[in-house]
Enzyme design. Sequence first.
Site, PDB file in Angstrom:
ATOM      1  N   ARG A   1     -17.195   6.763   3.764  1.00 53.09           N
ATOM      2  CA  ARG A   1     -17.054   7.184   2.371  1.00 53.09           C
ATOM      3  C   ARG A   1     -18.429   7.464   1.757  1.00 53.09           C
ATOM      4  NH1 ARG A   1     -13.232   2.550   0.275  1.00 53.09           N
ATOM      5  NH2 ARG A   1     -14.661   1.372   1.573  1.00 53.09           N
TER       6      ARG A   1
ATOM      7  N   ASN B   1     -24.669  -4.092  -7.876  1.00 50.80           N
ATOM      8  CA  ASN B   1     -24.777  -2.919  -6.996  1.00 50.80           C
ATOM      9  C   ASN B   1     -25.803  -1.914  -7.520  1.00 50.80           C
ATOM     10  OD1 ASN B   1     -23.134  -3.878  -5.069  1.00 50.80           O
ATOM     11  ND2 ASN B   1     -21.355  -2.626  -5.564  1.00 50.80           N
TER      12      ASN B   1
ATOM     13  N   THR C   1     -11.657   2.730  -6.887  1.00 54.95           N
ATOM     14  CA  THR C   1     -12.000   3.085  -8.272  1.00 54.95           C
ATOM     15  C   THR C   1     -13.211   4.019  -8.229  1.00 54.95           C
ATOM     16  OG1 THR C   1     -13.263   1.022  -8.323  1.00 54.95           O
ATOM     17  CG2 THR C   1     -11.113   1.005  -9.404  1.00 54.95           C
TER      18      THR C   1
ATOM     19  N   ASP D   1       0.848  -1.189   0.000  1.00 54.88           N
ATOM     20  CA  ASP D   1       0.000   0.000   0.000  1.00 54.88           C
ATOM     21  C   ASP D   1       0.880   1.235   0.000  1.00 54.88           C
ATOM     22  OD1 ASP D   1      -3.275   0.230   0.912  1.00 54.88           O
ATOM     23  OD2 ASP D   1      -2.074   2.061   0.814  1.00 54.88           O
TER      24      ASP D   1
ATOM     25  N   TYR E   1     -21.469   5.724   6.961  1.00 52.23           N
ATOM     26  CA  TYR E   1     -22.654   5.511   6.132  1.00 52.23           C
ATOM     27  C   TYR E   1     -23.427   4.278   6.598  1.00 52.23           C
ATOM     28  CZ  TYR E   1     -21.275   1.417   3.396  1.00 52.23           C
ATOM     29  OH  TYR E   1     -20.959   0.139   3.016  1.00 52.23           O
ATOM     30  N   LYS E   2     -22.717   3.391   7.328  1.00 50.03           N
ATOM     31  CA  LYS E   2     -23.330   2.131   7.708  1.00 50.03           C
ATOM     32  C   LYS E   2     -23.191   1.897   9.205  1.00 50.03           C
ATOM     33  CE  LYS E   2     -23.609  -2.520   6.203  1.00 50.03           C
ATOM     34  NZ  LYS E   2     -23.089  -3.590   5.426  1.00 50.03           N
TER      35      LYS E   2
ATOM     36  N   ARG F   1     -33.446   6.685  10.362  1.00 49.77           N
ATOM     37  CA  ARG F   1     -33.367   5.213  10.242  1.00 49.77           C
ATOM     38  C   ARG F   1     -34.467   4.500  11.021  1.00 49.77           C
ATOM     39  NH1 ARG F   1     -30.065   4.592   5.873  1.00 49.77           N
ATOM     40  NH2 ARG F   1     -28.551   6.256   6.021  1.00 49.77           N
TER      41      ARG F   1
ATOM     42  N   CYS G   1     -19.096   2.011  -2.731  1.00 54.24           N
ATOM     43  CA  CYS G   1     -19.533   1.285  -3.932  1.00 54.24           C
ATOM     44  C   CYS G   1     -20.901   1.690  -4.491  1.00 54.24           C
ATOM     45  CB  CYS G   1     -19.539  -0.206  -3.632  1.00 54.24           C
ATOM     46  SG  CYS G   1     -17.899  -0.814  -3.188  1.00 54.24           S
TER      47      CYS G   1
ATOM     48  N   ARG H   1     -17.426  -9.179  -3.350  1.00 50.09           N
ATOM     49  CA  ARG H   1     -18.790  -8.979  -2.855  1.00 50.09           C
ATOM     50  C   ARG H   1     -18.777  -8.679  -1.354  1.00 50.09           C
ATOM     51  NH1 ARG H   1     -21.809 -13.669  -6.418  1.00 50.09           N
ATOM     52  NH2 ARG H   1     -22.344 -12.264  -8.125  1.00 50.09           N
TER      53      ARG H   1
ATOM     54  N   LYS I   1     -20.782  -7.333 -11.796  1.00 52.84           N
ATOM     55  CA  LYS I   1     -20.459  -6.645 -10.534  1.00 52.84           C
ATOM     56  C   LYS I   1     -21.162  -5.290 -10.440  1.00 52.84           C
ATOM     57  CE  LYS I   1     -19.132  -5.168  -6.839  1.00 52.84           C
ATOM     58  NZ  LYS I   1     -19.484  -5.740  -5.538  1.00 52.84           N
TER      59      LYS I   1
HETATM   60  N1  LIG Z   1     -15.436  -1.769   0.405  1.00 51.52           N
HETATM   61  C1  LIG Z   1     -16.148  -2.765  -0.028  1.00 51.52           C
HETATM   62  O1  LIG Z   1     -16.897  -3.347   0.759  1.00 51.52           O
HETATM   63  C2  LIG Z   1     -16.053  -3.251  -1.468  1.00 51.52           C
HETATM   64  C3  LIG Z   1     -16.860  -4.320  -1.872  1.00 51.52           C
HETATM   65  C4  LIG Z   1     -16.775  -4.773  -3.156  1.00 51.52           C
HETATM   66  C5  LIG Z   1     -15.903  -4.177  -4.056  1.00 51.52           C
HETATM   67  N2  LIG Z   1     -15.136  -3.124  -3.648  1.00 51.52           N
HETATM   68  C6  LIG Z   1     -14.214  -2.525  -4.625  1.00 51.52           C
HETATM   69  O2  LIG Z   1     -12.894  -2.874  -4.263  1.00 51.52           O
HETATM   70  C7  LIG Z   1     -11.996  -1.805  -4.555  1.00 51.52           C
HETATM   71  C8  LIG Z   1     -11.266  -1.406  -3.289  1.00 51.52           C
HETATM   72  O3  LIG Z   1     -12.197  -0.968  -2.344  1.00 51.52           O
HETATM   73  P1  LIG Z   1     -11.803  -0.691  -0.841  1.00 51.52           P
HETATM   74  O4  LIG Z   1     -13.083  -0.429  -0.140  1.00 51.52           O
HETATM   75  O5  LIG Z   1     -10.916  -1.755  -0.326  1.00 51.52           O
HETATM   76  O6  LIG Z   1     -10.964   0.657  -1.014  1.00 51.52           O
HETATM   77  P2  LIG Z   1     -10.051   1.363   0.090  1.00 51.52           P
HETATM   78  O7  LIG Z   1     -10.020   2.805  -0.269  1.00 51.52           O
HETATM   79  O8  LIG Z   1     -10.494   0.962   1.479  1.00 51.52           O
HETATM   80  O9  LIG Z   1      -8.624   0.729  -0.124  1.00 51.52           O
HETATM   81  C9  LIG Z   1      -7.850   0.973  -1.222  1.00 51.52           C
HETATM   82  C10 LIG Z   1      -6.391   0.962  -0.778  1.00 51.52           C
HETATM   83  O10 LIG Z   1      -5.585   1.050  -1.935  1.00 51.52           O
HETATM   84  C11 LIG Z   1      -4.475   1.850  -1.600  1.00 51.52           C
HETATM   85  N3  LIG Z   1      -3.840   2.370  -2.819  1.00 51.52           N
HETATM   86  C12 LIG Z   1      -4.241   3.384  -3.619  1.00 51.52           C
HETATM   87  N4  LIG Z   1      -3.386   3.551  -4.617  1.00 51.52           N
HETATM   88  C13 LIG Z   1      -2.404   2.616  -4.475  1.00 51.52           C
HETATM   89  C14 LIG Z   1      -1.231   2.296  -5.194  1.00 51.52           C
HETATM   90  N5  LIG Z   1      -0.905   2.948  -6.296  1.00 51.52           N
HETATM   91  N6  LIG Z   1      -0.471   1.272  -4.744  1.00 51.52           N
HETATM   92  C15 LIG Z   1      -0.791   0.598  -3.615  1.00 51.52           C
HETATM   93  N7  LIG Z   1      -1.891   0.874  -2.883  1.00 51.52           N
HETATM   94  C16 LIG Z   1      -2.695   1.864  -3.311  1.00 51.52           C
HETATM   95  C17 LIG Z   1      -5.044   2.931  -0.717  1.00 51.52           C
HETATM   96  O11 LIG Z   1      -4.049   3.573   0.051  1.00 51.52           O
HETATM   97  C18 LIG Z   1      -6.028   2.125   0.121  1.00 51.52           C
HETATM   98  O12 LIG Z   1      -5.443   1.640   1.312  1.00 51.52           O
HETATM   99  C19 LIG Z   1     -12.845  -0.710  -5.167  1.00 51.52           C
HETATM  100  O13 LIG Z   1     -12.828  -0.831  -6.557  1.00 51.52           O
HETATM  101  C20 LIG Z   1     -14.242  -1.012  -4.661  1.00 51.52           C
HETATM  102  O14 LIG Z   1     -15.241  -0.519  -5.530  1.00 51.52           O
HETATM  103  C21 LIG Z   1     -15.186  -2.666  -2.374  1.00 51.52           C
END
Ligand SMILES: NC(=O)c1ccc[n+]([C@@H]2O[C@H](COP(=O)([O-])OP(=O)(O)OC[C@H]3O[C@@H](n4cnc5c(N)ncnc54)[C@H](O)[C@@H]3O)[C@@H](O)[C@H]2O)c1
Length: 424
Positions: free
Chosen positions: A327, A208, A82, A26, A319-320, A404, A258, A152, A204
């Site tokens: 976020r 959502n 993303t 990270d 949010y939850k 809520r 998401c 998921r 995916k």
């Molecule tokens: N949060 C969820 O419950 C969930 C569920 C399904 C899918 N997703 C998808 O999964 C992906 C990640 O979501 P998340 O919630 O874990 O995000 P997050 O923001 O919690 O984590 C992302 C991590 O990536 C790191 N990062 C960013 N740029 C980087 C780089 N260049 N090199 C290394 N690390 C880097 C950030 O510092 C951060 O710690 C997203 O596309 C999201 O849509 C999330």
Amino acid sequence: MIGLGYVGVPVAAALADAGIRAVGIDVDEAKVRAVNAGKSPLTGREPDLDALVRRHGEKRLKATTDYGACRTADAVLVAVETPIDEDTKKPNYRALRAVLRSLGPNLKRGALVSIESTIAPGTMERLVKPYLERSSHMRWPRDFLLVHTPERLTAGKLLYNLVNLDRVVGADDPRSLRKAIRLYERIMKGAIHPTNWLTAEIVKTAENTYWDVQLGLANEFALIAEDYGVDAYEVRRLVNTCPQRALLVPGAGVGGHCIPKDPWLLVSGMSSFRPWLIPSAREVNDFMPERMATLAAEALRAAGRALPGARVAILGFAYKENTDDARNSPAIPLIRILRRRGAEVRIHDPYVKRQRGFRVSRKLADVLEGADAAVLVTAHDTYRRADWPALGRRMRRKVFVDGRCLWEKPLRGWVYRGIGRGQF
Ligand SMILES: NC(=O)c1ccc[n+]([C@@H]2O[C@H](COP(=O)([O-])OP(=O)(O)OC[C@H]3O[C@@H](n4cnc5c(N)ncnc54)[C@H](O)[C@@H]3O)[C@@H](O)[C@H]2O)c1
């Protein structure tokens, strides 16, 4: 595991737990330090995750900021954020591009790359594959393997969902698919459903979007119930006695990383026509914080106070419920609207720590001290268990705005308004 966020931490911990040597990468040094100290960097309530990180930290689970760790990796999983651009609603792949640039020169020949991040349809073909080929000077599928395995997970149930839910694996060649199945079978109990890249991308974002549209309908029904002066929750209960109906619960707004952005990812690449329903549902859901602000103004007026100058306590910034994930929280637009209309806003949340631009306190009694209204955004258990008569004595006015349906009915002596609570 590239990206140690809500997805990356549980995945890395589950890999380590399956006997695989896992390295988390990270750019955030604090997260790397936490994992190396045997602590999960997530502070919400995540059953078993802390214990797993503690158990495997420093042995099978390490973390670093150095992409050199990929040189010996047989598989590289990517779960970086993303988001969408606020104004254009188009995908913002800054983080994903940065990963692909750093990964390419460090990618081992024959390794599997699995994109777990949620991406717009066509992104594997148009962005991930060419970027990685260019940065690695290798060719897919001859020199490296590539799949899209969207997650998921959901905050509060990260590990449970990862292990138990079915999963779609998108592959455009059989070798990548076989290797991905062998890897994911080691951490999952749910079924694996193979398909191609594009279908996996659509599935995916569609799942959502389905949720967002359903929430939009529940929220619009709540507004209708308020308008007619009935209880949306009773309407929902009765609607759901009809076969094939499963109305969701309305609320103060839709947040998270998401749900608010995946519908935009789904439609972002469409060229032949404009979608109608999906943007409309987004609009309804985005309207809910504004509705909360209106309810707050109405409730204050009923208690003899105008909104400008009133002291408003926002309860819940995540949010939850029972998580620290803030976020795209509906609390953010709500606070902005209330401040714009002249209210003095204080914020309470039992889990959320620092948040840029907002001071979030963990002391409920302090936040409610002298407040003219309590405005509940998140149904944290803390608020369910709170002694409201006692807290009410600290407030200047006993006004409760319920986003809520936390209270079944108003407490004696309180002015009560709520989303979908048209009967009060
Ligand atoms: N949060 C969820 O419950 C969930 C569920 C399904 C899918 N997703 C998808 O999964 C992906 C990640 O979501 P998340 O919630 O874990 O995000 P997050 O923001 O919690 O984590 C992302 C991590 O990536 C790191 N990062 C960013 N740029 C980087 C780089 N260049 N090199 C290394 N690390 C880097 C950030 O510092 C951060 O710690 C997203 O596309 C999201 O849509 C999330």
